[in-house]
Enzyme design. Structure first.
Site, PDB file in Angstrom:
ATOM      1  N   THR A   1       8.733 -12.257  17.113  1.00  0.00           N
ATOM      2  CA  THR A   1       7.763 -10.370  17.779  1.00  0.00           C
ATOM      3  C   THR A   1       6.793 -10.286  17.501  1.00  0.00           C
ATOM      4  O   THR A   1       5.818 -10.061  16.699  1.00  0.00           O
ATOM      5  CB  THR A   1       8.766  -9.766  15.904  1.00  0.00           C
ATOM      6  OG1 THR A   1       9.873 -10.045  16.100  1.00  0.00           O
ATOM      7  CG2 THR A   1       8.342  -8.185  16.452  1.00  0.00           C
TER       8      THR A   1
ATOM      9  N   LYS B   1      12.003 -19.581  13.972  1.00  0.00           N
ATOM     10  CA  LYS B   1      12.288 -17.912  13.342  1.00  0.00           C
ATOM     11  C   LYS B   1      13.826 -18.513  14.463  1.00  0.00           C
ATOM     12  O   LYS B   1      13.758 -17.430  15.461  1.00  0.00           O
ATOM     13  CB  LYS B   1      11.436 -17.228  13.770  1.00  0.00           C
ATOM     14  CG  LYS B   1      11.509 -15.705  13.192  1.00  0.00           C
ATOM     15  CD  LYS B   1      10.358 -14.987  13.531  1.00  0.00           C
ATOM     16  CE  LYS B   1      10.683 -13.464  12.898  1.00  0.00           C
ATOM     17  NZ  LYS B   1       9.575 -12.491  13.425  1.00  0.00           N
TER      18      LYS B   1
ATOM     19  N   GLU C   1       9.043 -17.124   0.385  1.00  0.00           N
ATOM     20  CA  GLU C   1       8.565 -15.986   1.421  1.00  0.00           C
ATOM     21  C   GLU C   1       9.099 -14.699   0.639  1.00  0.00           C
ATOM     22  O   GLU C   1       9.214 -14.486  -0.743  1.00  0.00           O
ATOM     23  CB  GLU C   1       9.317 -16.406   3.223  1.00  0.00           C
ATOM     24  CG  GLU C   1      10.448 -16.558   3.204  1.00  0.00           C
ATOM     25  CD  GLU C   1      11.163 -16.527   4.440  1.00  0.00           C
ATOM     26  OE1 GLU C   1      10.218 -16.987   5.269  1.00  0.00           O
ATOM     27  OE2 GLU C   1      12.506 -16.277   4.710  1.00  0.00           O
TER      28      GLU C   1
END
Length: 252
Positions: free
Chosen positions: A21, A131, A164
């Site tokens: 993204t 990802k 994270e």
């Protein structure tokens, strides 16, 4: 670029794909070389067939319709038959979508509040850093977050190591130095994280939750939000100014 998703698409069926993204600013994709490098590493690690990367870049550029927006590139392994095996899978499918750019200015100025997630990320070294399109853990994290008063949640892996937050990487300051999780067991190796690692001397660490007691500043980051300070974790105040000073050094 594909616009319709086939019922035989492996990303649709199995999450057999990756995505990135990207922020468009001033009509240009930011950090494109790092996005491209991660896409290339990811498809190599997952064993996808060859991709025309020049065509992918051209398609992404052609998708830009405004000076400030978000461009998402999703790459599926392709269409295949029933079952997990990848024999007779067609060429990878490239899907590109566009959405408005969120406004993170208030969070960047004031910082956010952080809690601790009860969900713990599965440990799978072969997928750590990627990802990939299997994001059910993040869906569950967002559901958990919605039932709290926090802005985001710090997540551990199943071995108890800080990893994270729900959709961003985390950096922690202690003893005059910045640190970030190594991400060898779980988590996403973000493009903004990689950019920061190239700009500053950052220690890669494997810390359990007990290490948080001596941390005096934290920030989260991804390719859209940039660097966002954490003003408190579990109600304990942290330094926002220390993060903002660091941000000026690495994002100028």
């Amino acid at each position: 670029m594909q616009t319709l998703i086939s019922a035989r698409d492996r990303s649709f069926n199995y999450g057999d794909g990756i995505f990135t993204t990207m922020q468009v600013r001033g009509g240009s994709i930011q950090l494109w070389p790092l996005h491209l490098q991660r896409l290339q590493r990811s498809v190599a690690q997952l064993g996808f067939t060859a991709i025309d990367w020049q065509s992918v870049q051209q398609q992404a550029q052609a998708a830009i319709t405004a000076p400030e927006q978000v461009i998402k590139i999703l790459i599926s392994r392709g269409e295949g038959g029933r079952g997990y095996a990848i024999a007779d899978v067609a060429a990878p499918g490239i899907y590109i979508s566009v959405s408005p750019m969120p406004d993170y200015r208030l969070a960047q100025q004031q910082g956010i509040s952080l809690g601790m997630a009860t969900l713990k990320l599965a440990v799978q070294p072969l997928l750590a850093g990627l990802k990939h399109n299997n994001r059910l853990e993040q869906v569950l994290l967002k559901q958990e977050l919605a039932n709290t008063a926090y802005d985001d949640l710090l997540v551990l892996d199943q071995q108890g190591f800080i990893t994270e937050v729900s959709a961003a990487n985390v950096f922690l300051h202690r003893d005059g130095a910045w640190h970030t999780p190594e991400l060898q067991r779980a988590g996403v190796a973000g493009v903004m994280r990689q950019h920061i690692l190239q700009q500053a001397d950052i220690a890669l660490i494997n810390w359990s939750i007990t290490e948080l007691a001596s941390v005096d500043a934290i920030f989260i980051c991804n390719a859209l939000m940039g660097i966002v300070p954490v003003r408190s974790i579990e109600g304990r105040a942290l330094s926002v100014s220390k993060v903002q000073q660091f941000s000026k050094q690495v994002l100028c």
